[in-house]
Scaffold this active site. Structure first.
Site, PDB file in Angstrom:
ATOM      1  N   ARG A  37       0.814  -1.226   0.000  1.00  0.00           N
ATOM      2  CA  ARG A  37       0.000   0.000   0.000  1.00  0.00           C
ATOM      3  C   ARG A  37       0.843   1.270   0.000  1.00  0.00           C
ATOM      4  NH1 ARG A  37      -5.088  -1.120   4.063  1.00  0.00           N
ATOM      5  NH2 ARG A  37      -5.981  -2.861   2.915  1.00  0.00           N
ATOM      6  N   ASP A 139     -15.488   9.418   9.385  1.00  0.00           N
ATOM      7  CA  ASP A 139     -14.417   8.446   9.188  1.00  0.00           C
ATOM      8  C   ASP A 139     -13.102   9.174   9.422  1.00  0.00           C
ATOM      9  OD1 ASP A 139     -14.442   5.479   7.649  1.00  0.00           O
ATOM     10  OD2 ASP A 139     -12.497   6.501   7.604  1.00  0.00           O
TER      11      ASP A 139
HETATM   12  C1  LIG Z   1     -14.298  -1.776   6.898  1.00  0.00           C
HETATM   13  S1  LIG Z   1     -14.797  -0.099   6.948  1.00  0.00           S
HETATM   14  C2  LIG Z   1     -16.451  -0.245   7.581  1.00  0.00           C
HETATM   15  C3  LIG Z   1     -17.438   0.581   6.770  1.00  0.00           C
HETATM   16  C4  LIG Z   1     -18.899   0.416   7.168  1.00  0.00           C
HETATM   17  N1  LIG Z   1     -19.119   0.797   8.533  1.00  0.00           N
HETATM   18  C5  LIG Z   1     -19.387  -0.992   6.918  1.00  0.00           C
HETATM   19  O1  LIG Z   1     -19.623  -1.711   7.874  1.00  0.00           O
HETATM   20  O2  LIG Z   1     -19.540  -1.360   5.756  1.00  0.00           O
HETATM   21  C6  LIG Z   1     -13.890   0.511   8.396  1.00  0.00           C
HETATM   22  C7  LIG Z   1     -13.712   2.029   8.382  1.00  0.00           C
HETATM   23  O3  LIG Z   1     -13.258   2.439   9.673  1.00  0.00           O
HETATM   24  C8  LIG Z   1     -12.407   3.548   9.494  1.00  0.00           C
HETATM   25  N2  LIG Z   1     -11.585   3.746  10.709  1.00  0.00           N
HETATM   26  C9  LIG Z   1     -10.547   3.007  11.157  1.00  0.00           C
HETATM   27  N3  LIG Z   1     -10.040   3.520  12.291  1.00  0.00           N
HETATM   28  C10 LIG Z   1     -10.769   4.626  12.562  1.00  0.00           C
HETATM   29  C11 LIG Z   1     -10.729   5.607  13.597  1.00  0.00           C
HETATM   30  N4  LIG Z   1      -9.828   5.567  14.587  1.00  0.00           N
HETATM   31  N5  LIG Z   1     -11.633   6.612  13.563  1.00  0.00           N
HETATM   32  C12 LIG Z   1     -12.551   6.687  12.564  1.00  0.00           C
HETATM   33  N6  LIG Z   1     -12.638   5.802  11.569  1.00  0.00           N
HETATM   34  C13 LIG Z   1     -11.762   4.774  11.558  1.00  0.00           C
HETATM   35  C14 LIG Z   1     -11.609   3.200   8.251  1.00  0.00           C
HETATM   36  O4  LIG Z   1     -11.043   4.351   7.645  1.00  0.00           O
HETATM   37  C15 LIG Z   1     -12.652   2.495   7.385  1.00  0.00           C
HETATM   38  O5  LIG Z   1     -13.234   3.374   6.452  1.00  0.00           O
END
Ligand SMILES: C[S@@+](CC[C@H](N)C(=O)[O-])C[C@H]1O[C@@H](n2cnc3c(N)ncnc32)[C@H](O)[C@@H]1O
Length: 268
Positions: A37, A139
């Site tokens: 990445r 996010d």
């Molecule tokens: C796998 S996606 C989940 C998306 C959606 N909630 C779903 O269930 O389809 C996880 C998201 O969490 C975000 N994320 C990770 N750590 C985070 C943090 N400390 N604060 C806010 N967002 C975070 C990532 O950027 C990513 O977009």
């Protein structure tokens, strides 16, 4: 394949970097993921090693590079109407709010590129129409928030979307945009996106009736999960619903919530 190899020591430094920045615990053995990445950032800056890139990040000379590294190291997989039972519950809650003439505020706390937010908005627009409802998507990644605001998606992300919603709320891409769809402007205008790091004190975002915290706790260790959940619960109104991913649980994390069904919790 990245041209430069990542050493174990460099990998451990990136594990520390993403933990400090986002609370994400990256398991051992993810060297290929990290090097794959970040390879393009090394190429962009013409750097010879991951240590050089770490030094660039640590110098804090360019905040946008820090954000870029966070964006690249987060996993953002999502799609419309993921885990449909949450949307059936949301519909029931919206019907109830309509009957009681109550407002509804919903927060998608790790919204990724917005598919979850627009799925929520479609259900609320369907049931509540022009009545007072709000959806906030947050996010840590700016890259996904930008995509979310655009509301422009590959068609395959919508395979779980009810057909009548596809017709009502989405515009099908034509010509060079074939195979994509755009969320209708009227729906895009009703949702808000904001950058929020769940691992830091929250900004003033008010209180919500429903919070979606789905498929992000899997990246956190137990202590971070506890802190994040308690931070979010302070924004949930009494009697409000807290929804998590179906592979996640609040066991050992929080015992103040009533379990309504697996992955569905309610605040006392
Ligand atoms: C796998 S996606 C989940 C998306 C959606 N909630 C779903 O269930 O389809 C996880 C998201 O969490 C975000 N994320 C990770 N750590 C985070 C943090 N400390 N604060 C806010 N967002 C975070 C990532 O950027 C990513 O977009």
């Amino acid at each position: 394949m990245p041209l430069v190899a990542i050493s174990d020591r460099e990998f451990m430094q990136f594990q520390r970097f993403i933990y400090d920045a986002a609370g994400i615990t990256m398991s051992n053995g993810k060297q290929a993921l990290v090097s794959g990445r970040l390879a393009k950032r090394l190429a962009h800056h013409q750097l010879d090693s991951y240590s050089d890139y770490l030094r660039l990040l640590e110098s804090r000379s360019d905040p946008s590079e820090l954000q870029m590294a966070v964006d690249l190291l987060t996993t953002n997989e999502t799609y419309f109407f993921r885990e449909p039972k949450h949307f059936s519950l949301l519909r029931d809650l919206a019907v109830d709010a309509r009957e009681k003439r109550q407002t509804m505020r919903v927060w998608s706390a790790a919204s990724s590129s917005g598919e979850e937010v627009y799925s929520i908005a479609m259900v609320l627009a369907d049931v509540l129409g022009d009545a007072a409802w709000e959806v906030l998507g947050t996010d840590i990644s700016m890259r996904v928030l930008q995509r979310a605001r655009s509301g422009h998606y590959p068609m395959e992300r919508a395979s779980q979307m009810p057909q009548d919603y596809l017709k009502r709320f989405c515009l099908k891409g034509q010509g060079s945009e074939a195979g994509t769809m755009l969320i209708d402007r009227s729906l895009r205008q009703r949702v808000q996106f904001q950058q929020v790091n769940l691992n830091e004190p929250l900004p003033k975002i008010g209180c919500f009736d429903v919070i979606f915290l789905r498929n992000v706790m899997i990246y956190f260790n137990l202590e971070t999960k506890r802190q994040v959940v308690s931070r979010l619960l302070s924004q949930l109104r009494p009697g409000g619903y807290f929804l998590i991913g179906h592979s996640e649980t609040l066991n050992d994390i929080n015992d103040t919530m009533t379990v309504v069904a697996p992955s569905i919790y309610r605040k006392a």
